[in-house]
Motif scaffolding. Sequence first.
Motif, short mmCIF file in Angstrom:
data_model
loop_
_atom_site.label_atom_id
_atom_site.label_comp_id
_atom_site.label_asym_id
_atom_site.label_seq_id
_atom_site.Cartn_x
_atom_site.Cartn_y
_atom_site.Cartn_z
N SER A 8 17.15 74.36 12.41
CA SER A 8 15.92 75.16 12.39
C SER A 8 14.93 74.67 11.32
O SER A 8 13.90 75.30 11.10
CB SER A 8 16.26 76.64 12.13
N ASN A 37 7.53 65.31 10.76
CA ASN A 37 7.23 66.52 11.52
C ASN A 37 6.57 67.61 10.68
O ASN A 37 6.48 68.75 11.11
CB ASN A 37 8.52 67.08 12.13
N VAL A 38 6.10 67.26 9.50
CA VAL A 38 5.59 68.28 8.57
C VAL A 38 4.19 67.93 8.11
O VAL A 38 3.88 66.77 7.84
CB VAL A 38 6.53 68.39 7.34
N SER A 58 9.74 74.78 6.25
CA SER A 58 8.43 75.08 6.84
C SER A 58 7.80 73.81 7.40
O SER A 58 7.94 72.73 6.82
CB SER A 58 7.50 75.70 5.79
N SER A 59 7.07 73.94 8.49
CA SER A 59 6.41 72.78 9.10
C SER A 59 5.01 72.55 8.52
O SER A 59 4.37 71.54 8.82
CB SER A 59 6.29 72.95 10.62
N TYR A 96 15.06 67.53 4.89
CA TYR A 96 14.49 68.57 5.75
C TYR A 96 13.90 69.67 4.87
O TYR A 96 14.36 69.90 3.75
CB TYR A 96 15.55 69.20 6.65
N HIS A 152 12.69 71.28 9.35
CA HIS A 152 11.74 70.26 9.80
C HIS A 152 11.94 68.99 8.98
O HIS A 152 11.97 69.03 7.75
CB HIS A 152 10.31 70.78 9.65
N GLU A 153 12.05 67.87 9.67
CA GLU A 153 12.38 66.61 9.00
C GLU A 153 11.14 65.96 8.39
O GLU A 153 10.07 65.92 8.99
CB GLU A 153 13.04 65.64 9.98
N THR A 179 0.57 63.95 6.96
CA THR A 179 1.78 64.13 7.74
C THR A 179 2.96 63.44 7.06
O THR A 179 2.82 62.39 6.44
CB THR A 179 1.63 63.56 9.16
#
Length: 374
Positions: free
Chosen positions: A157, A241-242, A281-282, A278, A159-160, A238
């Motif tokens: 769950s 993915n964040v 939060s995104s 990870y 974000h990488e 970026t």
Amino acid sequence: MKGQFFLLVFLLFTQLGFGQKFQDTIPFRNDLGLIIIPVSFNGVEKEFAFDTGAEYSVAYDWARDELKRTNKSLSVVSSSGLRSKMRFYKSGPINIGSRKITGHRILNTAENTIFSCHNIDGILGIDIIKELNWQIDFKQKILVMYPKDYLPNEVDSMHELSFDFIKNHPYVYLKRKENRFKFLLDTGAGISSNISKKEYNLTNIDDFPQVEVYSGSFDVNGVFTATKPKVFQFPESTSKNVMVSPIIYYNDLKSSKIGNDLWKGLSLFLSLQKNKLYVSSSRIKEVYNHYPCYASYYDGAMRIISVVKGSEIWNLGVRQGDEILQYDGKQFSSFCTLDQYQRQLIKSKAPFTIQLKNGETVTISESETLANQP
């Protein structure tokens, strides 16, 4: 019979080695913005800062009395540029949670004034950190420890981030338009993140909201280094993915790094062996709210150690290094007593007063922000 024997050996090996799973939850305190956890040496508990920016673990003065000296030493250059020769000591059995580490050697250096003030006995470096996986929950102030080959379900769950572990240094990468920035993931940097002028020439920094701070920091040797960085909101970038927008100190330090303030209220999962980082939060946007000045006991007196250019107190002529007569109506005669008092006061976001050498008293409150922040 032979097949049964090998099956039994395999099952035993699995239970003792790769098949073994554990999960240790270790509460931490975050004095100085650091992650400080209990670590035992030969059954004696110490307090160590969890520092992904340190290549080696370091113990302070107590190591000379409690551990066995070796003939091996290492020349280390600190963030202030000071070169020190540190001696390795045999650490004996080290216990972190339920894990025991043996056959390790730890560097020894002289006592650090700011660390001893906050009862920090040493630094847990990458040499030990890389042997385990870690989840750092900055909101609940807990560090969860796993085997180095194990990823918990919680990662699904998260974000990488764009991340790489190179030559015992963990790096996070941010991409802005066509530019890619490399930051050392430094949990020993305390609160702030920085971009080094030596690594990156930012020609458009004046396009972003900023303040200029006459500041300074104490390194691992307790040496104070003065800096004059511009502090600005790094535009949204970026990292795999964040989306990330940190507060950046643009200064002359030798490398760029991300400090703990970026992760405030969030959770990280770090696996150096698997090259994975990870976050919970995104979208991460750091907020800058600070006092226009800070004080410290330095060079035999209470002094202004940090001041924001253009602030009200700056316009009164106060500069970094200026002596003050009273802090909140009190006189402090040691680094530790003033530092502890100031940190507790600021934690409560309360105003304080300083009396200047000319007798004028000024009230200081948390007022410095970057323009255009939501």
